[in-house]
Design a protein around this motif. Sequence first.
Motif, PDB file in Angstrom:
ATOM      1  N   ARG A 253       0.844  -1.244   0.051  1.00 34.59           N
ATOM      2  CA  ARG A 253       0.069   0.030  -0.068  1.00 34.59           C
ATOM      3  C   ARG A 253       0.866   1.262  -0.023  1.00 34.59           C
ATOM      4  O   ARG A 253       0.762   1.948   0.949  1.00 34.59           O
ATOM      5  CB  ARG A 253      -0.857  -0.176   1.208  1.00 34.59           C
ATOM      6  N   LYS A 254       1.726   1.301  -1.078  1.00 34.06           N
ATOM      7  CA  LYS A 254       2.468   2.674  -1.343  1.00 34.06           C
ATOM      8  C   LYS A 254       2.017   3.277  -2.226  1.00 34.06           C
ATOM      9  O   LYS A 254       2.827   3.697  -3.089  1.00 34.06           O
ATOM     10  CB  LYS A 254       4.163   2.283  -1.218  1.00 34.06           C
ATOM     11  N   ARG A 255       0.741   3.576  -2.369  1.00 38.56           N
ATOM     12  CA  ARG A 255       0.223   4.502  -3.500  1.00 38.56           C
ATOM     13  C   ARG A 255       0.768   5.901  -3.308  1.00 38.56           C
ATOM     14  O   ARG A 255       0.147   6.690  -2.008  1.00 38.56           O
ATOM     15  CB  ARG A 255      -1.242   4.321  -3.539  1.00 38.56           C
ATOM     16  N   ALA A 256       1.569   6.550  -4.128  1.00 44.47           N
ATOM     17  CA  ALA A 256       1.898   7.926  -3.446  1.00 44.47           C
ATOM     18  C   ALA A 256       0.861   8.935  -4.355  1.00 44.47           C
ATOM     19  O   ALA A 256       0.930  10.047  -3.571  1.00 44.47           O
ATOM     20  CB  ALA A 256       3.305   8.074  -4.540  1.00 44.47           C
ATOM     21  N   TRP A 257       0.304   8.698  -5.364  1.00 44.29           N
ATOM     22  CA  TRP A 257      -0.855   9.579  -5.624  1.00 44.29           C
ATOM     23  C   TRP A 257      -2.078   8.692  -6.224  1.00 44.29           C
ATOM     24  O   TRP A 257      -1.887   7.627  -6.659  1.00 44.29           O
ATOM     25  CB  TRP A 257      -0.301  10.432  -6.869  1.00 44.29           C
ATOM     26  N   PRO A 258      -3.198   9.395  -6.034  1.00 48.74           N
ATOM     27  CA  PRO A 258      -4.378   8.324  -6.553  1.00 48.74           C
ATOM     28  C   PRO A 258      -4.444   7.948  -8.016  1.00 48.74           C
ATOM     29  O   PRO A 258      -3.770   8.937  -8.848  1.00 48.74           O
ATOM     30  CB  PRO A 258      -5.560   9.450  -6.099  1.00 48.74           C
ATOM     31  N   LEU A 259      -5.272   7.262  -8.377  1.00 51.55           N
ATOM     32  CA  LEU A 259      -5.354   6.749  -9.659  1.00 51.55           C
ATOM     33  C   LEU A 259      -5.710   7.879 -10.573  1.00 51.55           C
ATOM     34  O   LEU A 259      -6.783   8.429 -10.256  1.00 51.55           O
ATOM     35  CB  LEU A 259      -6.047   5.522  -9.790  1.00 51.55           C
TER      36      LEU A 259
END
Length: 797
Positions: free
Chosen positions: A277-283
Amino acid sequence: MDSQFFLGQLPAELLLIWHIHRVPVILSAVSLVAIVRFAMYLHGRRGKISVSPTPRSPTEKAVVELKSEWLPENTLLDPLAINKDSHPEEATSAIVSTVKAKKGPKKVKGKKLPNKLAKATSTFNHKTDKIQPLIFFQSLAGTSERYTSQTAKAIGSWISSLVDCDDSAPILEPQVHDVSYIEYDDYFVSAPKTEPNTRHFYLILIPTYNIDTVLSTFLQNLQETHNDFRIDTAPLAELLGYSVFGFGDKEGWPTEEEGFCSQAKEVDKWMARLTGRKRAWPLGMGDVTGDVEARLGEWIHGIQEALVDIAQGRGLGEGVPGSGNPAESGDEDNDILGDSDVEKFQTRRIKAKMSARLDDVEDLGSVVNISTSTPDVPIPIDFTTYKPKPTPNPVQAPKEMVPITSPTYNALTKQGYTIIGSHSGVKICRWTKSALRGRGSCYKYSFYGIQSHLCMEATPSLSCSNKCVFCWRHGTNPVGTTWRWITDSPDVIFTGITAAHYQKIRMLKGVPGVRAERFAEAMCIRHCALSLVGEPIFYPHINDLITILHSHHISTFLVCNAQHPAQLAALVPVTQLYVSIDASNKASLRAIDRPLHRDFWERFCACLDILRVRRFEQRTVFRLTLVKGFNMADEVKGYADLIQRALPGFVEVKGVTYCGTSAAGSVGLTMQNVPFYSEVSEFVAALVEELVSRDLGYGIAAEHAHSCCVLLADESRFKRQGRWATRIDFERFFELYEGRVRGTRMEDGEVVGWRPEDYVGEETPDWALWGNGGFDPRDVRVWRKGKGPKKEKEMEM
């Protein structure tokens, strides 16, 4: 005197020591031997993945065992349908297709690492470490590639403007990779290896297709990596972060529920799991027919903010939607809302939890805590239904491999293909046009007597299980490992490909230089090369299609890539069977063919063993495509090992043809990788020398310098009275195939089936022999401007 006394007493002292300590010494020795034997036993039981057995000697009997996972899922082929009476010497060594139950390794159960420990393993020192952005994209029509180039340029310019900032760690120039030409294991099973103090940040820009493409395989790989118990739960946790941007078309998919950017959402979901869960910026999602420029600009700006936060030591941030510890893509999260919005959100959360499974006390406690704001309303909890009722999975109808509305269809038709049905194709070869104009036929005429204007090039399957770096199709054809599409009947395919071929021939009647007699001959197809694109034996009804072709007296030249052993074992005899041998070892084969199967080498070796068994049923050919810098240097002995293993009747050695696409350049294939004919000739000479040293009896039979191709043949089978006879008697082949000759009587009276030697044609003409160039003297060779005999003589001087 004392020394003599000591020597006299020494044996008695040793004997006394032995009597005192003999029991522990013996026990220790026995224990040590037991431990060693037990360790050897365990090591012997451990199976190897994708490792083939050592090459067998030419006299050893070949027994091929087909694994259960190799069997076709949706096919009518029977892998046991193999002629066991192929040859009296090989009768006992026919293919034994015993499919055993797969016994997998024992699953090791462990505990998931706490978040604090996981974070500790991925520390980043913003004062000393560097950030390396990696941009991944996938494109068929070029739209995604164009926007990816704009993104890389924008981020690169922005990074250059930060060079003078002293308060941020250096951010390196972004590197761009095409998903179609990378090894997934190098980037998406573990973080790529790089210099010390350098960490990676992933940016993924992908479109969404309604057909099977490389992107489908990429998604399947991400899912398999996540579900593979041998791999860590979050193998990409070392990444600093990631973000995904999807390109969609709202004219085809108006809403997200209807599929808008659906594959981008899937990539975002699996990357969240693989990275911890290392999403740096939303899709990000953009409509290529509308707001893509604005949405992409916003996404790039957000990526820049995320990189600045990481560079200044703030990490991914806390409490920012989609960062820190985000929910999976598609899961509902409690964003920053107002009081009334929070109440509505909590109500929805209660309803969701009441309809979902309560796994533990914490789930129940969260419901109770949320309900404290409304104490007068009772909480209806039904403890009698612990598990929800299973809902039957809807059976998905098979889809078309290449729909007429797909970008793959447009790309292939622009390249000159005619798509038949939904998964077959036909195209006019350039040598067909050349032969019609009297400018020469391809190498198959020099080697085997096939005139190019009588040959049709087609395929019943546009899909392939490899992504070869030298593929002429520019990566536009579908890929896959199993057949899961709508299947057209063999009659429909035969009618379609022949009608389309004749139509393309008629279109050439006005081309200057076309000879009338050859144009008339071309209106009667005599040969079919099943090698256009994709994998012909992938088609479930390939045997029926071959039977139809033979019933019309059309010879068959089938080329396979040695990745489908079950289908190869069940294949009916063809006029000539090719197997592409693009490398001599596992590492080179992976780099050149870039196969989709993880056990590609084991499949490859199994196909060679099948070819060895079936060499007395049909003419077998090894096709070696030489790519300088990939599979030529120091691989002669490796190729000799493969030839010794399969013992093909012929070996074609050909230099790679460069198609000049940017896609090929992205994997390192340029004109520098195209060998000169002199280099191919040197390689062939070294290969023959190695084969002769092993007493295999291969010699150089013919050549076609125009195609940069040389033919090796088995002297014991295709040489008569000292003269090469590599050509084919096609009428004799059809007589044998139709049963007019029931068998060949051996000396002991036993009657066996016909063999390739029974339909050997005329002797190879002198102009086609090694050293004579291989160009038909009846035709006139047309040289391109700046080339020709005169030019070559000037270069030699």
